[in-house]
Design a protein around this motif. Structure first.
Motif, PDB file in Angstrom:
ATOM      1  N   MET A   1      10.523  15.988   0.904  1.00  0.00           N
ATOM      2  CA  MET A   1      10.187  14.715   1.957  1.00  0.00           C
ATOM      3  C   MET A   1      11.588  14.476   2.701  1.00  0.00           C
ATOM      4  SD  MET A   1       8.458  11.172   1.227  1.00  0.00           S
ATOM      5  CE  MET A   1       6.784  11.828   0.682  1.00  0.00           C
ATOM      6  N   GLU A   2      11.368  13.996   3.998  1.00  0.00           N
ATOM      7  CA  GLU A   2      12.807  13.869   4.577  1.00  0.00           C
ATOM      8  C   GLU A   2      12.915  12.109   4.494  1.00  0.00           C
ATOM      9  OE1 GLU A   2      12.129  15.105   8.707  1.00  0.00           O
ATOM     10  OE2 GLU A   2      11.869  17.192   7.965  1.00  0.00           O
ATOM     11  N   GLN A   3      14.180  12.158   4.892  1.00  0.00           N
ATOM     12  CA  GLN A   3      14.760  10.681   4.773  1.00  0.00           C
ATOM     13  C   GLN A   3      13.922   9.684   5.546  1.00  0.00           C
ATOM     14  OE1 GLN A   3      18.760  10.259   5.994  1.00  0.00           O
ATOM     15  NE2 GLN A   3      18.837   8.088   5.353  1.00  0.00           N
ATOM     16  N   ASN A   4      13.732   9.887   6.886  1.00  0.00           N
ATOM     17  CA  ASN A   4      12.975   9.263   7.874  1.00  0.00           C
ATOM     18  C   ASN A   4      11.778   8.738   7.124  1.00  0.00           C
ATOM     19  OD1 ASN A   4      14.883   8.935   9.622  1.00  0.00           O
ATOM     20  ND2 ASN A   4      14.253  10.538  10.874  1.00  0.00           N
ATOM     21  N   ARG A   5      10.719   9.657   6.625  1.00  0.00           N
ATOM     22  CA  ARG A   5       9.632   9.512   5.975  1.00  0.00           C
ATOM     23  C   ARG A   5       9.564   8.689   4.827  1.00  0.00           C
ATOM     24  NH1 ARG A   5       4.933   7.988   6.945  1.00  0.00           N
ATOM     25  NH2 ARG A   5       3.257   8.598   5.650  1.00  0.00           N
ATOM     26  N   VAL A   6      10.549   8.822   4.145  1.00  0.00           N
ATOM     27  CA  VAL A   6      10.866   7.925   3.037  1.00  0.00           C
ATOM     28  C   VAL A   6      10.890   6.504   3.415  1.00  0.00           C
ATOM     29  CG1 VAL A   6      12.108   7.220   0.891  1.00  0.00           C
ATOM     30  CG2 VAL A   6      11.807   9.768   1.341  1.00  0.00           C
ATOM     31  N   LYS A   7      11.847   6.155   4.347  1.00  0.00           N
ATOM     32  CA  LYS A   7      11.992   4.766   5.055  1.00  0.00           C
ATOM     33  C   LYS A   7      10.391   4.383   5.663  1.00  0.00           C
ATOM     34  CE  LYS A   7      16.926   5.636   6.455  1.00  0.00           C
ATOM     35  NZ  LYS A   7      17.704   5.660   7.677  1.00  0.00           N
ATOM     36  N   GLN A   8      10.126   5.123   6.250  1.00  0.00           N
ATOM     37  CA  GLN A   8       8.428   4.718   6.888  1.00  0.00           C
ATOM     38  C   GLN A   8       7.660   4.296   5.655  1.00  0.00           C
ATOM     39  OE1 GLN A   8       7.037   8.158   8.839  1.00  0.00           O
ATOM     40  NE2 GLN A   8       8.286   7.619  10.655  1.00  0.00           N
ATOM     41  N   ILE A   9       7.363   5.186   4.530  1.00  0.00           N
ATOM     42  CA  ILE A   9       6.921   4.632   3.524  1.00  0.00           C
ATOM     43  C   ILE A   9       7.090   3.290   2.818  1.00  0.00           C
ATOM     44  CG2 ILE A   9       6.112   5.269   1.167  1.00  0.00           C
ATOM     45  CD1 ILE A   9       6.035   8.163   1.989  1.00  0.00           C
ATOM     46  N   LEU A  10       8.578   3.348   2.743  1.00  0.00           N
ATOM     47  CA  LEU A  10       9.037   1.769   1.978  1.00  0.00           C
ATOM     48  C   LEU A  10       8.678   0.711   3.085  1.00  0.00           C
ATOM     49  CD1 LEU A  10      12.629   3.166   0.787  1.00  0.00           C
ATOM     50  CD2 LEU A  10      10.466   2.377  -0.710  1.00  0.00           C
ATOM     51  N   SER A  11       8.758   1.014   4.259  1.00  0.00           N
ATOM     52  CA  SER A  11       8.450  -0.177   5.198  1.00  0.00           C
ATOM     53  C   SER A  11       6.848  -0.601   5.604  1.00  0.00           C
ATOM     54  CB  SER A  11       9.308  -0.061   6.277  1.00  0.00           C
ATOM     55  OG  SER A  11       8.660   1.109   7.284  1.00  0.00           O
ATOM     56  N   SER A  12       6.057   0.565   4.986  1.00  0.00           N
ATOM     57  CA  SER A  12       4.662   0.432   5.009  1.00  0.00           C
ATOM     58  C   SER A  12       3.934  -0.399   4.203  1.00  0.00           C
ATOM     59  CB  SER A  12       4.172   1.707   5.210  1.00  0.00           C
ATOM     60  OG  SER A  12       2.463   1.720   5.306  1.00  0.00           O
ATOM     61  N   SER A  13       3.001  -1.155   4.561  1.00  0.00           N
ATOM     62  CA  SER A  13       2.112  -1.926   3.748  1.00  0.00           C
ATOM     63  C   SER A  13       0.935  -1.208   3.076  1.00  0.00           C
ATOM     64  CB  SER A  13       1.488  -3.315   4.395  1.00  0.00           C
ATOM     65  OG  SER A  13       0.837  -2.951   5.292  1.00  0.00           O
ATOM     66  N   ALA A  14       0.957   0.028   3.617  1.00  0.00           N
ATOM     67  CA  ALA A  14      -0.538   0.855   3.075  1.00  0.00           C
ATOM     68  C   ALA A  14      -0.011   1.498   1.922  1.00  0.00           C
ATOM     69  CB  ALA A  14      -0.458   2.135   4.299  1.00  0.00           C
ATOM     70  N   ASP A  15      -0.996   1.889   0.962  1.00  0.00           N
ATOM     71  CA  ASP A  15      -0.946   2.438  -0.181  1.00  0.00           C
ATOM     72  C   ASP A  15      -0.879   4.078   0.123  1.00  0.00           C
ATOM     73  OD1 ASP A  15      -0.644   3.532  -2.912  1.00  0.00           O
ATOM     74  OD2 ASP A  15      -2.764   2.720  -3.405  1.00  0.00           O
ATOM     75  N   ILE A  16       0.296   4.638   0.313  1.00  0.00           N
ATOM     76  CA  ILE A  16       0.537   6.140   0.613  1.00  0.00           C
ATOM     77  C   ILE A  16       1.029   6.927  -0.795  1.00  0.00           C
ATOM     78  CG2 ILE A  16       1.999   7.677   1.867  1.00  0.00           C
ATOM     79  CD1 ILE A  16       2.654   5.275   3.723  1.00  0.00           C
ATOM     80  N   ASP A  17      -0.019   7.900  -1.122  1.00  0.00           N
ATOM     81  CA  ASP A  17       0.197   8.750  -2.119  1.00  0.00           C
ATOM     82  C   ASP A  17       1.356   9.413  -2.044  1.00  0.00           C
ATOM     83  OD1 ASP A  17      -0.436   9.857  -4.903  1.00  0.00           O
ATOM     84  OD2 ASP A  17      -1.512  11.293  -3.776  1.00  0.00           O
ATOM     85  N   VAL A  18       2.335   9.541  -3.078  1.00  0.00           N
ATOM     86  CA  VAL A  18       3.454  10.299  -3.129  1.00  0.00           C
ATOM     87  C   VAL A  18       3.586  10.891  -4.770  1.00  0.00           C
ATOM     88  CG1 VAL A  18       5.943  10.099  -3.129  1.00  0.00           C
ATOM     89  CG2 VAL A  18       4.854   8.643  -1.495  1.00  0.00           C
ATOM     90  N   ARG A  19       3.986  12.016  -4.472  1.00  0.00           N
ATOM     91  CA  ARG A  19       3.892  12.599  -5.791  1.00  0.00           C
ATOM     92  C   ARG A  19       5.386  13.312  -6.188  1.00  0.00           C
ATOM     93  NH1 ARG A  19      -0.905  13.016  -8.473  1.00  0.00           N
ATOM     94  NH2 ARG A  19      -2.588  12.370  -7.259  1.00  0.00           N
ATOM     95  N   TYR A  20       5.589  13.248  -7.564  1.00  0.00           N
ATOM     96  CA  TYR A  20       7.036  13.806  -7.949  1.00  0.00           C
ATOM     97  C   TYR A  20       6.569  14.758  -9.158  1.00  0.00           C
ATOM     98  CZ  TYR A  20      11.704  14.414 -10.185  1.00  0.00           C
ATOM     99  OH  TYR A  20      12.507  14.988 -10.679  1.00  0.00           O
ATOM    100  N   ASN A  21       6.796  15.960  -9.087  1.00  0.00           N
ATOM    101  CA  ASN A  21       6.299  17.057 -10.214  1.00  0.00           C
ATOM    102  C   ASN A  21       4.995  16.737 -10.542  1.00  0.00           C
ATOM    103  OD1 ASN A  21       8.901  18.015 -10.560  1.00  0.00           O
ATOM    104  ND2 ASN A  21       9.516  16.779 -12.135  1.00  0.00           N
ATOM    105  N   GLY A  22       4.147  16.486  -9.388  1.00  0.00           N
ATOM    106  CA  GLY A  22       2.680  16.587  -9.751  1.00  0.00           C
ATOM    107  C   GLY A  22       1.944  15.130 -10.152  1.00  0.00           C
ATOM    108  N   VAL A  23       2.973  14.303 -10.416  1.00  0.00           N
ATOM    109  CA  VAL A  23       2.682  12.954 -10.838  1.00  0.00           C
ATOM    110  C   VAL A  23       2.701  11.995  -9.695  1.00  0.00           C
ATOM    111  CG1 VAL A  23       3.203  11.097 -12.542  1.00  0.00           C
ATOM    112  CG2 VAL A  23       3.435  13.561 -13.280  1.00  0.00           C
TER     113      VAL A  23
END
Length: 59
Positions: free
Chosen positions: A1-23
């Motif tokens: 994932m890119e840095q800008n997308r991480v920032k977008q997810i952190l500032s979003s009120s939506a429940d965005i599914d993010v996975r790390y090693n399939g979890v």
């Protein structure tokens, strides 16, 4: 994932599914180096880990 997308997810009120090693994880913060973040597992265990954002995948 890119840095800008991480920032977008952190500032979003939506429940965005993010996975790390399939979890599914929550991103707690992006570190100042721009390449790592603190995450924790979704669910009752709130163990936090520092991971490389390149290993995070939007589900």
């Amino acid at each position: 994932m890119e840095q800008n997308r991480v920032k977008q997810i952190l500032s979003s009120s939506a429940d965005i599914d993010v996975r790390y090693n399939g979890v599914s994880v929550w991103i707690d913060e992006l570190h100042e180096d721009g390449t790592t973040a603190t995450v924790h597992l979704r669910g009752p265990l709130e163990q936090r880990s520092t991971v490389n954002i390149s290993e995070l995948i939007e589900g």
